[in-house]
Scaffold this active site. Sequence first.
Site, PDB file in Angstrom:
ATOM      1  CD  GLU A 296      13.050 -10.536  32.881  1.00 25.18           C
ATOM      2  OE1 GLU A 296      11.814 -10.482  32.794  1.00 25.18           O
ATOM      3  OE2 GLU A 296      13.818 -10.179  31.964  1.00 25.18           O
TER       4      GLU A 296
ATOM      5  CG  ASP B 207       9.985   9.926  24.720  1.00 26.41           C
ATOM      6  OD1 ASP B 207      10.561   8.819  24.665  1.00 26.41           O
ATOM      7  OD2 ASP B 207       9.566  10.415  25.803  1.00 26.41           O
TER       8      ASP B 207
ATOM      9  CB  VAL C 245       8.897 -10.509  25.339  1.00 23.83           C
ATOM     10  CG1 VAL C 245       7.424 -10.143  25.190  1.00 23.83           C
ATOM     11  CG2 VAL C 245       9.117 -11.982  25.024  1.00 23.83           C
TER      12      VAL C 245
ATOM     13  CE  LYS D 168      19.511 -10.136  28.317  1.00 25.76           C
ATOM     14  NZ  LYS D 168      19.155  -9.205  27.226  1.00 25.76           N
TER      15      LYS D 168
ATOM     16  NE  ARG E 294      18.694  -9.905  23.260  1.00 25.34           N
ATOM     17  CZ  ARG E 294      17.546  -9.579  23.833  1.00 25.34           C
ATOM     18  NH1 ARG E 294      16.731  -8.688  23.308  1.00 25.34           N
ATOM     19  NH2 ARG E 294      17.195 -10.164  24.963  1.00 25.34           N
TER      20      ARG E 294
ATOM     21  NE  ARG F  49      11.802 -12.300  29.963  1.00 23.65           N
ATOM     22  CZ  ARG F  49      12.124 -11.462  28.979  1.00 23.65           C
ATOM     23  NH1 ARG F  49      13.377 -11.181  28.746  1.00 23.65           N
ATOM     24  NH2 ARG F  49      11.205 -10.925  28.220  1.00 23.65           N
TER      25      ARG F  49
ATOM     26  CB  ALA G 106      18.594   3.564  26.566  1.00 24.84           C
TER      27      ALA G 106
ATOM     28  CG  ASP H 216       9.906  -5.664  28.346  1.00 24.64           C
ATOM     29  OD1 ASP H 216       9.174  -5.157  29.233  1.00 24.64           O
ATOM     30  OD2 ASP H 216      11.040  -5.277  28.118  1.00 24.64           O
TER      31      ASP H 216
ATOM     32  CE  LYS I 150       7.817  -1.739  30.179  1.00 20.08           C
ATOM     33  NZ  LYS I 150       8.779  -2.411  29.342  1.00 20.08           N
TER      34      LYS I 150
END
Lengths: 352, 352
Positions: free
Chosen positions: B64, B169, B301, B77, B120, B53, B147, B235, B239
């Site tokens: 991105e 979490d 990723v 995207k 997805r 990307r 999310a 990703d 990170k």
Amino acid sequence: MQTPSDKALVPFVSVDHMMGLVHHIGLPRVLTELATCIEDDFRRWPHFDKTPRVASHSDVGVIELMPTSDGDLYGFKYVNGHPGNMRTGLQTVTAFGMLARVDNGYPVLLSEMTLLTAIRTAATSAMAARHLAPAGATTMAMIGNGAQSEFQCLAMQAICGISHVRLYDIDPAATAKAKRNLAGSGLQVTACTTPQEAILGAQIITTCTADKQYATILTDNMVGAGVHINAIGGDCPGKTELHPDILRRSAIFVEYPEQTRIEGEIQQLAPDHPVTELWQVITGQAQGRRDARQITLFDSVGFAIEDFSALRYIRDRIKGTAFFQPLDLLADPDDPRDLFGMLMRAAPGKAA
Amino acid sequence: MQTPSDKALVPFVSVDHMMGLVHHIGLPRVLTELATCIEDDFRRWPHFDKTPRVASHSDVGVIELMPTSDGDLYGFKYVNGHPGNMRTGLQTVTAFGMLARVDNGYPVLLSEMTLLTAIRTAATSAMAARHLAPAGATTMAMIGNGAQSEFQCLAMQAICGISHVRLYDIDPAATAKAKRNLAGSGLQVTACTTPQEAILGAQIITTCTADKQYATILTDNMVGAGVHINAIGGDCPGKTELHPDILRRSAIFVEYPEQTRIEGEIQQLAPDHPVTELWQVITGQAQGRRDARQITLFDSVGFAIEDFSALRYIRDRIKGTAFFQPLDLLADPDDPRDLFGMLMRAAPGKAA
């Protein structure tokens, strides 16, 4: 349906809105203001994140993404180039684009850019010609009378003071169309039947043809001393318009060498052939036209910063007008981690 | 206004439409159908035009563009990732995307992809787990309850037969939110107060946290033999979520090595550390899980082909429904060379 929050709504400028906005401001003024906007962004060229466009080539055309950022705003354009489209009644080039905030990634504008690309390309050409064309130029030859041609003529009139255009196209119907469209513009318009005739007396020669192949629209003997050539039709690998001998006699100015060496007229030359970046002429760091006999060539392929300038201009200009609509493009749950809850609350039969 | 022709109109799926479509079909069925669609596209992996990307990084996040093409359709995207957004009530990730015809470059779909990306990503994770997780897996630990978390849980339920999820979490409020949202799903849901507690008895461990920094969500001693790790939160450069010692004990599966080596967990390893491409497992060209004691790791990723599959699925699924609106995105003059004439005919006071 749940009413999307303001954060979820992105202003969208449709083709109809863009046409309305252009008429509201007036096309010559749009061209002039946008040329200033592009020149301002060229002046701060080193501030931009620059990358050659991301192209996906096929046998029949190309689809490209053109991103850039100045650190505050990020913009990109989607644009295709399919020379065969015209035969099936479709546009060779269609485009749309977007601006977003760098600090949070949220889009702030989505806009049609088929019309806007035509306008920004003409504004860029005229802005470059203002810096490079011989003083007192009054006549432009316009070779290629397709969708871009009238915009080029009007930009050169509004920004460079051109008063006479000489039109030529391999298809006389295209020339007739352009001549008809330019009636009432105040330009003197001459329809020509050969490229040789078109360039007679022209101080500026603009070439804008669309074949995806090596073509020689101008041969070496046609180009005399002192002209400025604005070459905008050679804009992808394998697509050129000028004989290489013309290039060798010219002082060549480009937008972004990394991209132009792949896509522009100079793909015909050695990879280290000297070129000057237009932004350096604008900031005074490099010399533009040296004398009245020099041939200057703007080998323009279109760069992402020009689209960025155009989107920025439109974002400012739609404020307070009705020439946009809010588009429900972004999911915006009350709790940003509760995307799933937002979806569940949208189930049929649930209260909003 | 002039009425735009059909060619000028692009079907647009807003956030509200997407939510309506998902409820119309049912989320478990959407996840299952989309996983099949993604698997079909992974099966024909070599046919796609693939590129890492195009990322524009800033101090606070990344924007991105993710393009790909199968020769018939082109898709891309736009997506941002801004971990600090949550603090100001904004989504960490927002996205939209587009499909276009390669033969003429005309867009055929514009769609919100904030929701669609969550769906997805979950479908891809579950599709990979179907190939890599130990046989008879019933329990998943879900580390990070933001999310993406509920979508992950439901996809693993619908596609891999998971019946029990153990949530953790760093913020108990996020866990409480996810637990609330999953009530009625048929999943047994256990809220945990430490990562150690969450992974007890889990055959699948999913990590999905959002900090843009090297983080160690899982340490080496936490991961026992035979588990499948679904790591989706690491990703972008800098990170990661897993201690490198876990990576060295695992069989590592990736989407597109060129991108994963920059962005995934394996950015912590040598650039030639062996990895297996998931598509080769799906086609039988490479081995997946070797035995019941092996640790498998899907270092995910997110790749453009998954978005392409999702857009293709939505394009097919909106047919015959009301879950889209035609958008006046493309200029389409009667004569494709007469863009200027189209603009002139749109002048106020002119008959259409």
